[in-house]
Design a protein around this motif. Structure first.
Motif, PDB file in Angstrom:
ATOM      1  N   TYR A  57      -7.237   3.434   3.481  1.00 43.01           N
ATOM      2  CA  TYR A  57      -6.860   3.629   2.087  1.00 43.01           C
ATOM      3  C   TYR A  57      -8.075   3.562   1.158  1.00 43.01           C
ATOM      4  N   VAL A 112      -3.164   4.710  -4.853  1.00 40.56           N
ATOM      5  CA  VAL A 112      -4.062   4.747  -3.704  1.00 40.56           C
ATOM      6  C   VAL A 112      -3.810   6.029  -2.917  1.00 40.56           C
ATOM      7  N   ASP A 113      -4.819   6.468  -2.197  1.00 43.88           N
ATOM      8  CA  ASP A 113      -4.716   7.602  -1.281  1.00 43.88           C
ATOM      9  C   ASP A 113      -4.944   7.109   0.137  1.00 43.88           C
ATOM     10  N   GLN A 114      -4.364   7.810   1.101  1.00 39.66           N
ATOM     11  CA  GLN A 114      -4.560   7.458   2.505  1.00 39.66           C
ATOM     12  C   GLN A 114      -5.169   8.635   3.253  1.00 39.66           C
ATOM     13  N   ARG A 147       0.750   4.072  -2.856  1.00 43.07           N
ATOM     14  CA  ARG A 147       0.457   5.477  -2.531  1.00 43.07           C
ATOM     15  C   ARG A 147       1.506   6.408  -3.136  1.00 43.07           C
ATOM     16  N   GLN A 148       2.745   5.978  -3.147  1.00 41.56           N
ATOM     17  CA  GLN A 148       3.813   6.802  -3.718  1.00 41.56           C
ATOM     18  C   GLN A 148       3.601   7.046  -5.215  1.00 41.56           C
ATOM     19  N   LEU A 197       0.827  -1.211   0.000  1.00 37.45           N
ATOM     20  CA  LEU A 197       0.000   0.000   0.000  1.00 37.45           C
ATOM     21  C   LEU A 197       0.857   1.255   0.000  1.00 37.45           C
ATOM     22  N   THR A 198       1.945   1.229   0.765  1.00 36.34           N
ATOM     23  CA  THR A 198       2.851   2.374   0.802  1.00 36.34           C
ATOM     24  C   THR A 198       3.437   2.665  -0.577  1.00 36.34           C
ATOM     25  N   GLY A 210      -6.725   5.850  -5.687  1.00 32.86           N
ATOM     26  CA  GLY A 210      -6.147   7.170  -5.897  1.00 32.86           C
ATOM     27  C   GLY A 210      -6.574   7.830  -7.194  1.00 32.86           C
TER      28      GLY A 210
END
Length: 291
Positions: A68, A59-61, A54-55, A50-51, A71
């Motif tokens: 999550y 995905v967004d957190q 996100r980068q 997930l990290t 994104g």
């Protein structure tokens, strides 16, 4: 992307795909604990992937909940993909044909990590309607849609979904893994499945796979109704012919002729619809007109 737990690269790709599938199917943001439970993976591995997602903007957190969601980059990709591939819009006329011809509610599902996810429903027009709401995931082992999804799932997905104790919503629900495996093999030969009294006593669902290739499931089209109107063994009669016909027409639009290759013919009503002609017959009139 590497993973310190040592899976092969394709395993990491599969996990990423499954993470995105779960986030896309959820009604709201999901946390690491929820996702690890859904996918049968460790929290550490889910969090690492997930990290990385996100980068890259996939995905967004949420800052407050730390959960999550999909994104912005996937939104843009989805907009483009929707123009090219919209199974809901393509299947809509066939759902209406099934509803008007059989008098029962018609459903469209897609495969999601070995399970079936209902994405569209056309309810019957009677005062009492039996249907399934979009967003519902029928049990994989004891529903018609679920077993079709299992029949084309990976070995790992089958192991995960059939492992451990299986829920038994009714006395008729299939829970014997050996019997279920036999049914899955039969589905791939007969291209039809039903589940009378299995999800709910008095209710039956008959379903057929929509395929992009003999081994690639992209959707499931089905009808659901009371046993009174959709009795057991409906998968062997007129209903199955109409349902297979709709699934065949949809599969052919995605380049797969497996139904024709296996000798299943489209009923006249489906052929007319596939050719762009309007047709709303009953099963009886269809039989009289199409020998």
């Amino acid at each position: 992307m590497t993973d310190s737990e040592g899976p092969a690269p394709l395993d990491s790709v599969a996990l990423i795909a499954n993470l995105l599938d779960e986030l896309g199917a959820a009604s709201g943001p999901l946390g690491v604990t929820e996702l690890s439970r859904l996918l049968g993976q460790t929290k550490a591995r889910v969090h690492r992937n997930l990290t990385s997602l996100r980068q890259f903007g996939f995905v967004d957190q949420e800052q407050k909940s730390e959960k999550y969601r999909l994104g912005w980059k996937l939104f843009h990709l989805g907009e483009r993909a929707g123009v090219q591939f919209n199974i809901r819009a393509i299947a809509a006329p066939y759902l209406h044909l099934l509803r008007s011809t059989t008098g029962q509610s018609a459903l469209l599902s897609i495969p999601l990590n070995g399970e079936a996810l209902v994405i569209d429903a056309v309810d019957n027009e009677s005062s009492v309607s039996i249907t399934v709401k979009p967003g519902n995931r029928p049990l994989a082992h004891c529903s018609a849609q679920g077993r079709i999804a299992l029949a084309y799932a990976s070995a790992a997905q089958r192991t995960r979904l059939l492992g451990g104790a299986l829920a038994k919503p009714t006395p008729a629900s299939l829970t014997d893994v050996g019997v279920i495996q036999e049914r899955l093999a039969l589905i791939r030969k007969q291209l039809i499945e039903e589940a009378p009294d299995e999800v709910l006593t008095g209710i039956n669902t008959v379903a057929a796979p929509i395929l992009r290739s003999p081994d690639e499931l992209i959707g499931i089209i089905s009808i659901v109704g009371s046993i009174q109107h959709l009795p057991a063994a409906s998968s062997a009669g007129e209903v199955s012919s109409l349902l297979r016909g709709c699934a065949a027409a949809l599969s052919e639009q995605f380049g797969c002729s497996i139904y024709a290759d296996n000798g299943f013919e489209m009923p006249k009503a489906v052929r007319q619809l596939a050719r762009g002609k309007s047709s709303r017959p009953t099963l009886e009139s269809q039989n009289r007109q199409d020998p």
